[in-house]
Design an enzyme around this catalytic site. Structure first.
Site, PDB file in Angstrom:
ATOM      1  N   CYS A  81       0.779  -9.174   4.086  1.00  0.00           N
ATOM      2  CA  CYS A  81       0.567  -9.041   5.538  1.00  0.00           C
ATOM      3  C   CYS A  81       1.421  -7.957   6.182  1.00  0.00           C
ATOM      4  O   CYS A  81       1.241  -7.657   7.366  1.00  0.00           O
ATOM      5  CB  CYS A  81       0.837 -10.367   6.237  1.00  0.00           C
ATOM      6  N   ILE A 202      -9.217 -16.115   9.473  1.00  0.00           N
ATOM      7  CA  ILE A 202      -9.655 -15.063   8.546  1.00  0.00           C
ATOM      8  C   ILE A 202     -10.334 -14.018   9.422  1.00  0.00           C
ATOM      9  O   ILE A 202     -11.178 -14.358  10.255  1.00  0.00           O
ATOM     10  CB  ILE A 202     -10.653 -15.632   7.510  1.00  0.00           C
ATOM     11  N   HIS A 326      -6.055 -11.784  12.313  1.00  0.00           N
ATOM     12  CA  HIS A 326      -5.145 -11.341  11.264  1.00  0.00           C
ATOM     13  C   HIS A 326      -5.896 -10.788  10.058  1.00  0.00           C
ATOM     14  O   HIS A 326      -5.936 -11.405   8.984  1.00  0.00           O
ATOM     15  CB  HIS A 326      -4.236 -12.497  10.858  1.00  0.00           C
TER      16      HIS A 326
END
Lengths: 382, 144
Positions: A81, A202, A326
């Site tokens: 991430c 997601i 994200h």
């Protein structure tokens, strides 16, 4: 060492899209928006840095072929991430070193066609072998946080309420509606005590920035004062032995200190933080780990509104990962887009008044036995 | 799911990963630093605590511990939910992540501070070889 400035930024709205919206299309959309914002032409870009996790080999070069940036020095960067911020860090270092004057950084991810049921560490990770998914780490963190500090489930859930409220004013956010505390508490459980609304979605999406040296700004004909990238910290987690404090976030402390020292700033002067709220509890423990909120106080600060826009230290005015979305490789760059808009007073109804110094934090991945895989800390000022 | 595989010495079996555990007696295997004495799991050839390049000695770990934190997983690509994952603090001051099982008869289920003990068990078959992993179950000798 050349100073490093953000000449322009762009992103596409994050969301869940069908197969016709490809990784390459998302990335090119963000990149073209950044070029336009910077008043730059393709020919001005000297190098391309692309952060992604699931885009596959040489994804950056496939994107370049869509953008007319083929032939350039192009590199792909992955730190789960924190991939987007890692790509930015590489660009920043190259500008500082005097290699280039104008570069493009893209963070992008297409997840909806390839990630189901949650993100996990690599299958060779010992925790993954036990059935660990990312939500588990945060659930264990939340259980312990409540046990150690007397924080309540409701206070932790308020991170989601706050960030969804913020994103109502963000046209690029995946979700742009308020959620109530009741909705967060009643949401389907993922890993107790965390439910679906405690977890970032997601997502598919992309964000891009054009990064310049002073000479590069000149070349682009930019005479205004642009936000400056003062420092980008990067650390990996360390192996923890003994019966350590699970929520200590030593990795975050080190990443923060590295960036604060490099930027020569007092962290108390930070006006806003784009924080990695992949899960509600994560925003709390990481703000504490950074030394920006006293240990054990983060849940209370959230519930009291201190981390809301208009509060003492706004966190995630964009809506954060929870609400902006994200797409893992894109997030680090999207956070910097938000810092740019905040520092240039272009954030509209989510504007943090008088923002001059801002921090973006990403935490990417886990390694069994450590306190995290990677953390990046981007300090931008104007 | 087999229970104790030490009951079946003739069964072909292998640990989930080399060097992670032993069968007789059933224990996880860690390493102790000869310099600072810190024990880690899994065994490694350096000490993350003192970083002094001291010798590491592999040691079987205690099979008893307490739950430090736990969660019930209800959504997972690993399938077959719900299951409970926990950090277990072993008596050697080593923290291990593992599933908790046999909680059905415990009033209120898992809790922080619950006494647990190690159980090795087959987690799958690979070409007729049992792959042996580990879980923790309530240590009823400690319940009062």
């Amino acid at each position: 060492m050349a100073s490093t400035y953000l000449a322009g930024v762009g992103m596409v709205r994050f969301g869940k899209f069908d197969a016709s919206v490809t990784f390459e299309k998302l990335a090119a959309g963000a990149a073209n928006a950044a070029l336009t914002d910077a008043g730059a032409r393709r020919a001005d870009i000297e190098a391309l840095y692309v952060g992604h996790v699931f885009g596959g080999p040489v994804a950056g070069q496939r994107v370049a072929a869509e953008l007319g940036l083929d032939g350039l020095p192009i590199s792909n960067h992955e730190n789960y991430c924190a991939s987007g911020a890692t790509a930015l860090r590489e660009a920043w270092m190259a500008i500082r070193a005097g290699l280039f004057d104008v570069v493009m950084v893209i963070g992008a991810e297409k997840m909806t066609d390839r990630i189901k049921g949650g993100v996990t560490p690599d299958a060779s990770d010992l925790d993954a072998m036990q059935g660990y998914v990312m939500a588990v780490g945060h659930a264990l963190s939340a259980q312990r946080y409540m046990f150690d500090h007397g924080a309540t489930r409701e206070q932790i859930a308020m991170v989601a309420v706050k960030n969804h409220a913020h994103s109502c004013h963000n046209p690029y956010a995946q979700y742009q509606r308020e959620v109530s505390l009741q909705e967060v508490l009643a949401a389907r459980l993922v890993a107790d005590p965390l439910g679906v609304l405690d977890c970032s979605p997601i997502s598919d999406g992309a964000a891009a920035v054009v990064v310049c040296s002073p000479r590069g700004l000149q070349r682009l004909g930019i005479s205004s004062t642009q936000p400056e990238v003062r420092a980008i910290g990067l650390v990996s987690g360390t192996l923890r032995t003994g019966l350590y404090d699970l929520n200590e976030e030593d990795i975050s402390r080190r990443a923060g200190e590295q960036a604060y020292a490099m930027a020569g700033i007092d962290p108390n002067d930070i006006d806003l933080v784009e924080m990695h709220d992949c899960f509600t509890i994560a925003e709390i423990v990481r703000m504490e780990g950074l030394g920006l909120i006293p240990r054990g106080e983060g849940a209370r600060w959230t519930a009291d509104g201190r981390t809301s826009i208009g509060g003492r230290l706004p966190v995630n005015p964009s809506g954060g990962l929870l609400s902006r979305g994200h797409p893992v490789g894109a997030t680090g760059v999207a956070q910097v887009c938000e810092l740019y808009w905040q520092l240039t007073e272009r954030a509209g109804k989510r504007q943090v008044q008088g923002a001059k110094l801002a921090l973006a934090y990403c935490k990417g991945g886990t390694v069994s036995g450590t306190d995290g895989a990677s953390v990046t800390t981007v300090v931008v000022s104007r | 799911m087999q229970t104790s595989d030490t009951d079946q010495p003739s069964a072909r079996k292998r640990p989930l990963r080399d060097g992670l555990l032993q069968f007789d007696p059933p224990r996880l295997i860690g390493s102790r630093c000869q310099g600072c004495g810190v024990v880690q799991y899994p065994a490694r050839d350096f000490c993350p605590a003192c970083r002094n390049d001291c010798q590491q000695t592999t040691v079987p770990l205690s099979d008893r511990g307490v739950v430090f934190s736990y969660t019930t997983v209800r959504q997972s690509p690993a399938g077959r939910t719900p299951y409970v994952l926990a950090y277990v603090d072993l008596q050697d001051d080593v923290r291990v992540m593992a599933r908790l099982e046999d909680l059905e008869d415990i009033d209120g289920g898992a809790r922080i501070g619950m006494a647990v003990k190690l159980r090795l068990q087959s987690i799958r078959e690979d070409d007729g070889v049992s792959v042996i992993g580990y879980v923790f179950v309530p240590d009823l000798s400690k319940e009062h």
